[in-house]
Scaffold this motif. Structure first.
Motif, short mmCIF file in Angstrom:
data_model
loop_
_atom_site.label_atom_id
_atom_site.label_comp_id
_atom_site.label_asym_id
_atom_site.label_seq_id
_atom_site.Cartn_x
_atom_site.Cartn_y
_atom_site.Cartn_z
N GLN A 125 4.65 -23.13 10.14
CA GLN A 125 6.00 -23.58 10.50
C GLN A 125 6.09 -25.11 10.48
O GLN A 125 7.09 -25.67 10.03
CB GLN A 125 6.40 -23.04 11.87
N ARG B 108 -0.19 -13.40 6.33
CA ARG B 108 1.00 -14.23 6.40
C ARG B 108 1.32 -14.81 5.03
O ARG B 108 0.47 -14.84 4.13
CB ARG B 108 0.82 -15.39 7.40
N GLU C 278 8.04 -19.19 6.74
CA GLU C 278 6.78 -18.44 6.73
C GLU C 278 7.07 -17.11 7.39
O GLU C 278 8.05 -16.97 8.13
CB GLU C 278 5.67 -19.21 7.46
N ARG C 279 6.21 -16.10 7.11
CA ARG C 279 6.40 -14.80 7.76
C ARG C 279 5.08 -14.06 7.71
O ARG C 279 4.12 -14.48 7.04
CB ARG C 279 7.50 -14.00 7.05
N ASP D 139 11.20 -3.67 9.11
CA ASP D 139 11.86 -3.92 10.40
C ASP D 139 11.45 -2.82 11.38
O ASP D 139 11.43 -1.65 11.01
CB ASP D 139 13.40 -3.85 10.26
N SER E 52 0.62 -19.13 12.09
CA SER E 52 2.08 -19.11 12.00
C SER E 52 2.66 -20.46 12.41
O SER E 52 3.52 -21.03 11.72
CB SER E 52 2.61 -17.99 12.90
#
Ligand SMILES: *Cc1c(COP(=O)(O)O)cnc(C)c1O
Length: 394
Positions: free
Chosen positions: A313, A331, A324-325, A196, A309
């Motif tokens: 998605q 990714r 997803e990330r 983060d 991305s």
């Protein structure tokens, strides 16, 4: 019974029978002539795809000129590469090696050397649960992979563990012996888990306050992978030490440790290595740096990252997946069940061309395409992924 093509190799894991013969850009071809769209690229290593012309040319030119004056002498490509990396980053000095694990070992050595000099012998490194820093014995200790603390016991000591995105766990792991925190800003092997931004800012402040070096392991995230030259630029912090490998060598063995001037504290003879900074590999690194510094290169990586991305998605919605990330072109796609290996196999076996995917966790697929994959190839990869998922999940 068919013989395994690898029957004379020491067994390390199971591999498909295909024997890879050629690579060009985002495509691999096996000895049987079967083609694969490669979204693994040697685990984010082939930053410019297979056999990139700029690297082949740099390698060929340097091969005619000088391979190995030996680490006792300067050579021009190593000096030029150090200069370019210093210009691109917040660091002042570079040291070159051959692998990511070796660069991380070097970071630990430099941190301990500084601890001896400036912190009364502090030597302990705080690293993170689920983290991955390489496969030497010490880097297995630094890594937080479950089981790695025992399979080759006894293990080197001096690595405490904290939890990613939990600043209290870092503060709680600090002792008078702590000298540094070592972190992957996006944990790769753990399943593409980004730190983060708030946690990273707090970590930088905590390290400064407690006089701990902040070491970022950018072996996987560096050299454009996250859409900027280095992932710590995405987080807008300045680490004290950084390691690079994988992408900087475009598939060849090159790694680096970078540090700020005040931590340039090895005594003569403290560190070295036969292949450290050899001109053949550093010429390759220079070609890679020049390529990612071309106008629009990194902006295009960010666009491709967006495209990947958004495509993932759409697949998440269509197949009812978890999500997803990732950051840039690193990714992951999270499946609701532990079927990632089945998807990997189904994708590889698609006709007429296969798709190469990686499953670092049982429920998760990781995507590490070439940084210069084009939009059409990426769309084709997403289409093939959809086919493979339909095969496995119905
Ligand atoms: C791959 C990797 C390493 C190890 O690199 P090697 O070149 O295989 O030794 C270390 N750290 C991270 C984050 C990696 O992804």
């Amino acid at each position: 019974m068919k013989t395994d093509p690898g029957h004379t190799l020491i067994t390390i894991n199971s591999r498909p029978d295909a024997v890879m013969a050629q690579g060009q850009g985002s495509w691999l071809v096996d000895e049987g002539g079967r083609r694969y769209l490669d979204l693994i690229q040697g685990w984010a290593v082939n930053s410019l795809g297979h056999s990139p012309a700029v690297v082949a040319q740099a390698l060929a030119a340097q091969a005619q000129r000088l391979w190995n004056p030996g680490p006792a002498f300067y050579n021009r490509p190593a000096l030029d590469l150090a200069q370019r990396l210093v210009e691109l980053s917040c660091f002042d000095r570079a040291f070159f090696m051959s692998s990511g694990a070796e660069a991380n070992e070097c970071a630990v050595k430099l941190a301990r050397r500084w601890g001896r000099k400036a912190r009364g012998g502090a030597h302990e490194i705080i690293s993170f649960e689920q983290g991955f820093h390489g496969r030497t014995l010490a880097m297995m200790s630094a890594s937080g992979k479950p089981g790695w603390d025992s399979i080759y016991a006894p293990m080197p000591q001096g690595f405490a563990k904290a939890r990613l995105n939990d600043i209290a766990s870092v503060a709680g792991a600090i002792t008078p012996d702590s000298v540094a925190v070592m972190i992957e800003l996006v944990q790769g092997e753990a399943g593409v888990v980004p730190a983060d931004p708030g946690f990273v800012r707090e970590l930088r402040a905590l390290c400064t306050e407690r006089r701990l070096l902040l070491i970022v392991d950018e072996v996987q995230t560096g050299m454009g992978r996250c859409g900027h030259a280095f992932a710590h630029q995405v987080y807008d912090i300045e680490p004290d030490l950084m390691t690079l490998a994988k992408g900087i060598g475009a598939g060849l063995p090159l790694s680096a440790l970078l540090c700020k001037e005040e931590f340039n504290c090895f005594e003569p003879g403290d560190q070295g290595g036969t292949y450290c900074g050899n001109p053949l590999m550093t010429a390759v690194g220079l070609a890679v740096v020049n390529e990612i510094c071309r106008p629009d290169f990194l902006a295009t990586v960010r666009q491709r990252g967006q495209q990947l991305s958004q495509g993932l998605q759409a697949i998440v919605r269509e197949h009812g997946l978890v999500g997803e990330r990732g950051v840039g072109l690193l990714r992951a796609l999270i499946l609701p069940t532990d079927q990632a290996e089945e998807v990997v196999t189904a994708a590889r076996e698609l006709q007429p061309v296969g798709l190469l995917l990686n499953a670092p966790r049982p429920h998760l697929l990781r995507f590490m395409p070439a940084l210069n994959i084009d939009a059409a190839e990426l769309d084709e990869g997403l289409r093939l992924l959809g086919l493979a998922l339909r095969r496995v999940l119905g």
